[in-house]
Scaffold this active site. Structure first.
Site, PDB file in Angstrom:
ATOM      1  N   HIS A  78       0.731  -1.097   0.095  1.00 54.24           N
ATOM      2  CA  HIS A  78       0.059  -0.084  -0.023  1.00 54.24           C
ATOM      3  C   HIS A  78       0.691   1.370   0.080  1.00 54.24           C
ATOM      4  O   HIS A  78       0.745   2.328  -0.762  1.00 54.24           O
ATOM      5  CB  HIS A  78      -0.888   0.239   1.165  1.00 54.24           C
ATOM      6  N   HIS A 237      -9.313  -2.078  -4.858  1.00 59.74           N
ATOM      7  CA  HIS A 237      -8.072  -2.220  -4.035  1.00 59.74           C
ATOM      8  C   HIS A 237      -7.319  -3.288  -4.784  1.00 59.74           C
ATOM      9  O   HIS A 237      -6.220  -3.257  -4.557  1.00 59.74           O
ATOM     10  CB  HIS A 237      -8.846  -2.993  -2.737  1.00 59.74           C
ATOM     11  N   ASP A 241      -3.373  -2.679  -4.966  1.00 57.17           N
ATOM     12  CA  ASP A 241      -2.285  -3.845  -4.482  1.00 57.17           C
ATOM     13  C   ASP A 241      -1.447  -3.961  -5.791  1.00 57.17           C
ATOM     14  O   ASP A 241      -0.186  -3.954  -5.489  1.00 57.17           O
ATOM     15  CB  ASP A 241      -2.857  -5.036  -4.338  1.00 57.17           C
ATOM     16  N   HIS A 264      -0.404 -11.286  -4.783  1.00 55.78           N
ATOM     17  CA  HIS A 264       0.911 -10.857  -4.800  1.00 55.78           C
ATOM     18  C   HIS A 264       2.074 -11.799  -5.518  1.00 55.78           C
ATOM     19  O   HIS A 264       2.954 -11.503  -5.929  1.00 55.78           O
ATOM     20  CB  HIS A 264       1.329 -10.602  -3.238  1.00 55.78           C
TER      21      HIS A 264
END
EC number: 3.5.1.108
Length: 304
Positions: A78, A237, A241, A264
């Site tokens: 973030h 979001h 990310d 991720h």
């Protein structure tokens, strides 16, 4: 020319770690040209520095974690997303713990901190990585792709079979030539399912998580009293990310990223694949801002 950027002043904040639940002191400091983003664990003696780069990503289970010689800095995405959105190239990030504070679960507080510190243009050209051809990684039904594009665009698709997601946008495409990162993306909060949070807490994780720093969803509804900040906050979001994860290339991108159910781990695999395929990208600078495919808020305006 488009110049490298750092902060004008040092700025400090305090928060809690999402997973540890511990209080964390965060200090953002200006850094010289060509430094990059460097995390510093100031609670250790001697202090340990970890560069924000794809090669230093060691864990990706719940957040992007940088690891060097066994020393960790967790949940960097973030803050890095805010750095990318404001075009900050060089910064020292000092932490008193192994995790970046979660703040409100979005990049908004970090944008505010960076803007409050002030943005300073430096006496060196900003280097961009331009995507020259498609690069893709896939795992099952998950996919992450880079494509050539004269600008910076991020597309993302999620697919949750859950009542809260029914009738809500599960795809988003953000072209940053026409869309403001600060207004349209930075305030999107991380989200979690109550059933998962209970399992994580049993493993001593998500100890700092609450409706103050995440959108919390039970089996039927959103538990946050004020609801969502954007109609498509969930998928936005994921865009946030991805922007943070992509900034681990060490430079701003000229190209398009498309993620389908990517997280991720897959984002990091894509970065490593791109790095390895040297004919798929090039480093470019721009002497004339007017001809560049990407522009940033003027430092003066960034404080608005």
């Amino acid at each position: 020319m488009i110049r490298q950027r750092t902060l004008k002043n040092t700025i400090r904040a305090t928060g809690v770690g999402l997973h540890s639940g511990e209080k964390v002191y965060l200090t953002l400091k200006p850094a010289p040209v060509d430094t990059g983003i460097i995390f510093r664990r100031t609670d250790l003696d001697p202090m340990v520095e970890i560069r924000a780069c794809a090669e230093n990503v060691g864990e990706t289970m719940l957040s992007t974690t940088l690891v060097k010689d066994g020393v960790r800095v967790a949940t960097v995405e973030h803050l890095l997303s805010a750095m990318a959105g404001l075009g900050i190239d060089n910064c020292f990030v000092e932490l008193s713990a192994a995790e970046v504070p979660i703040m409100d679960g979005s990049a908004g507080p970090f944008v505010f901190l960076l803007q409050s510190a002030g943005i300073s243009e430096q006496e060196a050209a900003k280097r961009f990585i331009r995507i020259k051809r498609e690069v893709t990684v896939e795992e099952g039904d998950k996919k992450a792709t880079f494509l050539p594009f004269e600008g910076f665009k991020v597309s993302f698709g999620i697919d949750f079979d859950h009542p809260v997601f029914k009738g809500r946008a599960q795809t988003a495409t953000v072209d940053f030539s026409s869309t403001s990162f600060v207004k349209e993306v930075s305030r999107a909060r991380t989200f979690g399912f109550m059933r998962d949070i209970e399992k994580l807490r049993a493993m001593n994780l998500a100890l700092g998580g609450s409706v103050d720093n995440a959108i919390v969803v039970d089996d039927y509804k959103i538990l946050n009293e004020d609801g969502l900040r954007y109609d498509d906050e969930f998928v936005k979001h994921k865009v946030l990310d991805a922007i943070g994860d992509l900034y681990l290339l060490g430079n701003s991108l000229i190209g398009e990223f498309r993620g389908i159910k990517s997280g991720h781990d897959l984002n990091n695999k894509l970065l490593r694949k791109l790095r390895a395929e040297e004919d798929a990208w090039e480093v470019v600078t721009f002497d004339d801002e007017a001809t560049a495919p990407i522009s940033y808020m003027k430092p003066v305006l960034a404080a608005g």
